[in-house]
Design a protein around this motif. Structure first.
Motif, short mmCIF file in Angstrom:
data_model
loop_
_atom_site.label_atom_id
_atom_site.label_comp_id
_atom_site.label_asym_id
_atom_site.label_seq_id
_atom_site.Cartn_x
_atom_site.Cartn_y
_atom_site.Cartn_z
N ILE A 91 0.54 -0.91 -0.20
CA ILE A 91 -0.50 -0.35 0.18
C ILE A 91 0.94 1.69 0.06
O ILE A 91 0.32 2.36 -0.16
CB ILE A 91 -0.85 -0.57 1.18
N GLY A 92 2.20 1.26 -0.29
CA GLY A 92 3.04 2.40 -0.45
C GLY A 92 3.08 3.06 0.39
O GLY A 92 3.63 3.04 1.21
N VAL A 93 3.42 2.21 1.72
CA VAL A 93 4.19 2.38 3.14
C VAL A 93 5.29 1.43 3.60
O VAL A 93 5.61 0.67 3.61
CB VAL A 93 3.27 2.44 4.25
N ASP A 94 6.81 2.51 3.86
CA ASP A 94 8.16 1.54 4.13
C ASP A 94 7.99 1.59 5.08
O ASP A 94 8.47 2.44 5.80
CB ASP A 94 8.75 2.00 2.78
N VAL A 95 8.44 0.30 5.38
CA VAL A 95 8.78 0.23 6.97
C VAL A 95 10.38 -0.80 7.28
O VAL A 95 10.21 -0.68 8.38
CB VAL A 95 7.30 -0.18 8.54
N SER A 96 9.93 -0.74 5.73
CA SER A 96 11.83 -1.51 6.56
C SER A 96 12.46 -1.19 7.02
O SER A 96 13.87 -1.82 7.46
CB SER A 96 11.86 -2.41 4.69
N ALA A 97 13.00 0.63 7.27
CA ALA A 97 13.85 0.40 7.94
C ALA A 97 13.70 0.97 9.02
O ALA A 97 14.82 1.32 10.24
CB ALA A 97 14.38 2.00 7.17
N GLU A 98 12.23 0.45 10.05
CA GLU A 98 11.96 1.05 11.46
C GLU A 98 12.85 -0.63 12.57
O GLU A 98 13.31 -1.63 11.65
CB GLU A 98 10.26 0.53 11.14
N THR A 99 13.27 -0.17 13.20
CA THR A 99 13.58 -0.53 14.18
C THR A 99 12.57 -0.72 16.25
O THR A 99 12.54 0.68 15.78
CB THR A 99 15.50 -0.28 14.78
#
Length: 131
Positions: A54-62
């Motif tokens: 859905i176009g939300v990038d949480v890959s870099a979240e810790t």
């Protein structure tokens, strides 16, 4: 401007999705953060995939450890499965969202959790907009 805190056990699924969807829905009108009582090492890969759809990038979240200071900053604390481990701050508004932990679930089930969270977040933002 209101401040929302989303808390789950590992801060690797539900609370991460909630914070990201809240920030998108609030579009700068309100602030949010997320934390966990027992943070994982990383955001669940199935959550990263469902959110990227859905176009939300949480890959870099810790994942972050919940602190009393975070709860004190919040106007509303939304808990999801952390039970008695969440600090109780008198005078704060607490809301409990009963949602399954997406860890290890099939992508279709993670999508359903994501969509349920999106609806709840949009309702919360509308409520906060009204003051």
């Amino acid at each position: 401007m209101a401040h929302a805190l989303f808390v789950c056990l590992h801060n690797a699924g539900r609370s991460q999705m909630s914070r990201a969807l809240f920030e998108r829905a609030a579009a700068g009108r309100h602030q949010a953060e997320s934390a966990g009582t027992q943070p994982a090492e990383r955001v669940h890969p199935e959550v990263v995939e469902a959110m990227s759809e859905i176009g939300v990038d949480v890959s870099a979240e810790t994942p972050r450890k919940l602190t009393r200071e975070m709860a004190e900053r919040a106007d509303v604390v939304v808990t999801m499965g952390c039970g008695d481990q969440c600090p109780y701050i008198p005078g704060k508004r607490y809301v409990d969202w009963e949602l399954p932990d997406p860890s290890g679930l099939p992508l279709d089930e993670v999508r359903a959790i994501r969509d349920e969270i999106a609806g709840r977040v949009e309702a919360l933002v509308r409520e906060l907009d009204r003051g």
